[in-house]
Write an enzyme that holds these catalytic residues in place. Structure first.
Site, PDB file in Angstrom:
ATOM      1  CG  ASP A  18      20.104   8.448  18.363  1.00  0.00           C
ATOM      2  OD1 ASP A  18      21.122   8.055  17.772  1.00  0.00           O
ATOM      3  OD2 ASP A  18      20.141   9.005  19.474  1.00  0.00           O
TER       4      ASP A  18
ATOM      5  CE  LYS B 275      23.482   9.179  19.731  1.00  0.00           C
ATOM      6  NZ  LYS B 275      22.509   9.059  20.792  1.00  0.00           N
TER       7      LYS B 275
ATOM      8  CB  CYS C 231      20.215  12.348  20.322  1.00  0.00           C
ATOM      9  SG  CYS C 231      20.249  11.400  21.867  1.00  0.00           S
TER      10      CYS C 231
END
Length: 189
Positions: A18, A104, A143
């Site tokens: 990310d 995701k 995450c």
């Protein structure tokens, strides 16, 4: 503590979590220190390429009205909406056409923090003969944490590159380290 370069091989996967504009300074859900991670992550990507390792970049890729957004009753401000500048990878991140991009949290009604959650990534890595997953990115306590724990649960040797990750809440890092140790993941400087 300075980062020690990992020696990569063809059974390794570098998983960059990310590193998107909305999670870096100036973004909708910025993590302090996000921009500063890019040069070190780029060096890690170069080392992974040299070692013929698989390089993966995960990303939040939310629909406009994602369930995790505050206006839908979720905990987060609007961030990483599909096809917006905020959802794009950091512009200085050295991703090439061979980099596997994993999206995701793409459904309206379900959130996903881990790069393994609903993506089929574990099966894909097994098919490719990957045995070790090296993880870095944002955010360490959200995450990245979920991704490290899911990589271990899927049976991969898992290393976290802590100096190439940053947390939303720096006070949560000790709890993350404890969870990683309990799961059998290695925390590298």
């Amino acid at each position: 503590m300075p980062h020690t370069q990992v020696k990569y091989g063809p059974t390794d996967a570098l998983l960059v979590v990310d590193m998107q504009n909305d999670f870096c300074e100036g973004g909708a859900l910025a993590v302090a220190g996000g921009n500063a991670l890019v040069p070190g992550i780029n060096a890690e990507i170069a080392a992974a390429r040299t070692g013929d390792a698989l390089i993966i970049a995960s990303r939040d890729w939310h629909p406009i009205d994602h369930v995790s957004f505050v206006h839908r009753g979720g905990p987060w401000p609007v961030h990483c909406v599909q096809d917006t500048p905020g959802a794009a990878f950091h512009p200085d991140l050295d991703l090439d056409d061979a980099t596997l991009r994993v999206s995701k949290a793409t459904a309206f009604d379900a959130d996903a923090y881990s790069a393994f959650d609903g993506t089929g990534l574990a099966g894909y890595l097994r098919e490719r003969g990957v045995t070790r997953v090296i993880v870095c990115g944002l955010a360490l306590d959200v995450c990245v944490r979920a991704t490290v724990l899911d990589a271990r649960q899927a049976g991969f040797e898992t290393w976290l590159l802590e100096s190439l990750s940053a947390a939303v809440d720096p006070d949560a890092v000790a709890d993350c380290r404890a969870a990683f140790a309990e799961a059998g993941a290695a925390v590298m400087p």
